[in-house]
Every structure is written in C-alpha cells, then in structure tokens.
Write a protein that holds these residues in place. Structure first.
Motif, PDB file in Angstrom:
ATOM      1  N   GLU A 199      55.139  -4.714-112.573  1.00  0.00           N
ATOM      2  CA  GLU A 199      56.147  -5.204-112.143  1.00  0.00           C
ATOM      3  C   GLU A 199      57.183  -5.517-113.338  1.00  0.00           C
ATOM      4  N   VAL A 200      58.346  -4.836-113.496  1.00  0.00           N
ATOM      5  CA  VAL A 200      59.256  -5.253-114.712  1.00  0.00           C
ATOM      6  C   VAL A 200      60.546  -5.688-114.407  1.00  0.00           C
ATOM      7  N   SER A 201      60.893  -6.824-114.785  1.00  0.00           N
ATOM      8  CA  SER A 201      62.156  -7.255-114.847  1.00  0.00           C
ATOM      9  C   SER A 201      63.355  -6.498-115.441  1.00  0.00           C
ATOM     10  N   PRO A 202      64.429  -6.404-114.913  1.00  0.00           N
ATOM     11  CA  PRO A 202      65.266  -5.663-115.613  1.00  0.00           C
ATOM     12  C   PRO A 202      65.872  -6.308-117.009  1.00  0.00           C
ATOM     13  N   HIS A 203      65.628  -7.583-117.008  1.00  0.00           N
ATOM     14  CA  HIS A 203      65.902  -8.398-118.242  1.00  0.00           C
ATOM     15  C   HIS A 203      64.707  -8.617-119.041  1.00  0.00           C
ATOM     16  N   ALA A 204      63.743  -8.145-118.853  1.00  0.00           N
ATOM     17  CA  ALA A 204      62.426  -8.185-119.729  1.00  0.00           C
ATOM     18  C   ALA A 204      62.799  -7.437-121.197  1.00  0.00           C
ATOM     19  N   PRO A 205      62.149  -7.962-122.243  1.00  0.00           N
ATOM     20  CA  PRO A 205      62.481  -7.270-123.415  1.00  0.00           C
ATOM     21  C   PRO A 205      61.586  -6.078-123.557  1.00  0.00           C
ATOM     22  N   MET A 206      62.255  -4.974-124.199  1.00  0.00           N
ATOM     23  CA  MET A 206      61.647  -3.654-124.322  1.00  0.00           C
ATOM     24  C   MET A 206      60.288  -3.580-124.832  1.00  0.00           C
ATOM     25  N   PRO A 207      60.411  -4.528-126.205  1.00  0.00           N
ATOM     26  CA  PRO A 207      58.995  -4.408-126.903  1.00  0.00           C
ATOM     27  C   PRO A 207      57.703  -5.089-125.994  1.00  0.00           C
ATOM     28  N   GLU A 208      58.237  -6.123-125.023  1.00  0.00           N
ATOM     29  CA  GLU A 208      56.923  -6.307-124.145  1.00  0.00           C
ATOM     30  C   GLU A 208      56.774  -5.709-123.117  1.00  0.00           C
ATOM     31  N   THR A 209      57.667  -4.820-122.674  1.00  0.00           N
ATOM     32  CA  THR A 209      57.247  -3.725-121.794  1.00  0.00           C
ATOM     33  C   THR A 209      56.451  -2.882-122.173  1.00  0.00           C
ATOM     34  N   ILE A 210      56.775  -2.279-123.590  1.00  0.00           N
ATOM     35  CA  ILE A 210      56.025  -1.242-124.267  1.00  0.00           C
ATOM     36  C   ILE A 210      54.568  -1.806-124.374  1.00  0.00           C
ATOM     37  N   ALA A 211      54.356  -3.048-124.925  1.00  0.00           N
ATOM     38  CA  ALA A 211      53.173  -3.546-125.044  1.00  0.00           C
ATOM     39  C   ALA A 211      52.423  -3.615-123.720  1.00  0.00           C
ATOM     40  N   ARG A 212      52.945  -3.898-122.589  1.00  0.00           N
ATOM     41  CA  ARG A 212      52.297  -3.637-121.161  1.00  0.00           C
ATOM     42  C   ARG A 212      51.913  -2.393-120.912  1.00  0.00           C
ATOM     43  N   ILE A 213      52.712  -1.428-121.246  1.00  0.00           N
ATOM     44  CA  ILE A 213      52.382  -0.003-121.036  1.00  0.00           C
ATOM     45  C   ILE A 213      51.357   0.520-121.788  1.00  0.00           C
ATOM     46  N   ARG A 214      51.136  -0.001-123.083  1.00  0.00           N
ATOM     47  CA  ARG A 214      49.954   0.336-123.978  1.00  0.00           C
ATOM     48  C   ARG A 214      48.596  -0.339-123.512  1.00  0.00           C
ATOM     49  N   THR A 215      48.945  -1.449-122.781  1.00  0.00           N
ATOM     50  CA  THR A 215      47.559  -2.201-122.174  1.00  0.00           C
ATOM     51  C   THR A 215      47.336  -1.416-120.773  1.00  0.00           C
ATOM     52  N   VAL A 216      47.986  -0.858-120.276  1.00  0.00           N
ATOM     53  CA  VAL A 216      47.538   0.113-119.097  1.00  0.00           C
ATOM     54  C   VAL A 216      46.985   1.245-119.616  1.00  0.00           C
ATOM     55  N   LEU A 217      47.684   1.960-120.571  1.00  0.00           N
ATOM     56  CA  LEU A 217      47.122   3.135-120.920  1.00  0.00           C
ATOM     57  C   LEU A 217      45.717   2.971-121.651  1.00  0.00           C
ATOM     58  N   ALA A 221      55.857   8.713-129.113  1.00  0.00           N
ATOM     59  CA  ALA A 221      57.245   8.736-129.733  1.00  0.00           C
ATOM     60  C   ALA A 221      57.400   7.545-130.717  1.00  0.00           C
ATOM     61  N   ILE A 222      57.029   6.378-130.019  1.00  0.00           N
ATOM     62  CA  ILE A 222      57.154   5.042-130.733  1.00  0.00           C
ATOM     63  C   ILE A 222      56.363   5.104-131.952  1.00  0.00           C
ATOM     64  N   ASP A 223      55.009   5.542-131.759  1.00  0.00           N
ATOM     65  CA  ASP A 223      53.935   5.488-132.872  1.00  0.00           C
ATOM     66  C   ASP A 223      54.584   6.486-134.192  1.00  0.00           C
ATOM     67  N   ALA A 224      55.360   7.430-133.754  1.00  0.00           N
ATOM     68  CA  ALA A 224      55.740   8.340-134.803  1.00  0.00           C
ATOM     69  C   ALA A 224      57.011   7.906-135.577  1.00  0.00           C
ATOM     70  N   GLY A 225      57.260   6.460-135.033  1.00  0.00           N
ATOM     71  CA  GLY A 225      58.599   5.959-135.906  1.00  0.00           C
ATOM     72  C   GLY A 225      59.824   5.795-134.941  1.00  0.00           C
ATOM     73  N   GLY A 226      59.825   6.294-133.699  1.00  0.00           N
ATOM     74  CA  GLY A 226      61.029   6.258-132.872  1.00  0.00           C
ATOM     75  C   GLY A 226      61.066   4.955-132.203  1.00  0.00           C
ATOM     76  N   MET A 227      62.310   4.799-131.627  1.00  0.00           N
ATOM     77  CA  MET A 227      62.573   3.611-130.709  1.00  0.00           C
ATOM     78  C   MET A 227      63.237   4.020-129.647  1.00  0.00           C
ATOM     79  N   PRO A 228      63.034   3.905-128.052  1.00  0.00           N
ATOM     80  CA  PRO A 228      63.644   4.483-127.046  1.00  0.00           C
ATOM     81  C   PRO A 228      64.893   3.512-127.059  1.00  0.00           C
ATOM     82  N   LEU A 229      66.029   4.350-126.774  1.00  0.00           N
ATOM     83  CA  LEU A 229      67.360   3.356-126.419  1.00  0.00           C
ATOM     84  C   LEU A 229      67.565   3.223-125.036  1.00  0.00           C
ATOM     85  N   ASN A 230      66.806   4.002-124.252  1.00  0.00           N
ATOM     86  CA  ASN A 230      67.175   3.690-122.867  1.00  0.00           C
ATOM     87  C   ASN A 230      65.977   2.886-122.157  1.00  0.00           C
ATOM     88  N   ALA A 231      66.345   1.665-121.831  1.00  0.00           N
ATOM     89  CA  ALA A 231      65.382   0.607-121.312  1.00  0.00           C
ATOM     90  C   ALA A 231      64.847   0.898-119.958  1.00  0.00           C
TER      91      ALA A 231
END
Length: 84
Positions: free
Chosen positions: A61-79, A38-48
């Motif tokens: 491990e994700v902090s509730p205060h972590a920036p969403m783009p950083e978390t998304i980058a970490r998810i990409r790394t795991v995938l 969904a992100i690659d198709a041009g969307g951006m999730p609104l629910n952190a």
C-alpha cells in the motif's frame, strides 16, 4: 567511463519503456528487478507514479505522497523476501 554511462542510460531507457523494450510484457516482479538494477547502476527514476505502480502490483500500500526513496526501500524488502 563512457561505457558505464551508456549502460546506466540504456537501463533507464529500458525501464522507462523508451528504448529496447522487450516484446513481451514483463511480470511485476521483473519490473521491480529492472527498477532496482537501474537504481543500483546509478540512475534515479523520475516518474514516481511508475515506482508506486510497481510497489502496488507487488502488494504494497503506497500513499501518493510517500517519498520515493522510502517506496524503493520497501520494494527492495519485498524482493529480498521473494529471493529467500
């Protein structure tokens, strides 16, 4: 252009669980793939919280205060690690 916007909208709605949700419960890995698609198709999730939930279910491990783009980058790394 209209078809592209519809596909982006539809992927975001499926990701958010608002439209066309599958009859089965997707795995954590599939939820992460859907998020990245969904992100690659041009969307951006609104629910952190949903993004953080996906990351935590993948073992991050994700902090509730972590920036969403950083978390998304970490998810990409795991995938990328899963796909190798």
């Amino acid at each position: 252009m209209k078809q592209i916007l519809y596909r982006i909208w539809h992927r975001l709605m499926v990701f958010c669980g608002l439209r066309g949700a599958p009859a089965y419960a997707p795995t954590d890995h599939q939820r992460a793939l859907d998020l990245i698609a969904a992100i690659d198709a041009g969307g951006m999730p609104l629910n952190a919280g949903r993004v953080n939930d996906i990351a935590r279910n993948l073992g991050l491990e994700v902090s509730p205060h972590a920036p969403m783009p950083e978390t998304i980058a970490r998810i990409r790394t795991v995938l990328n690690t899963f796909s190798q």
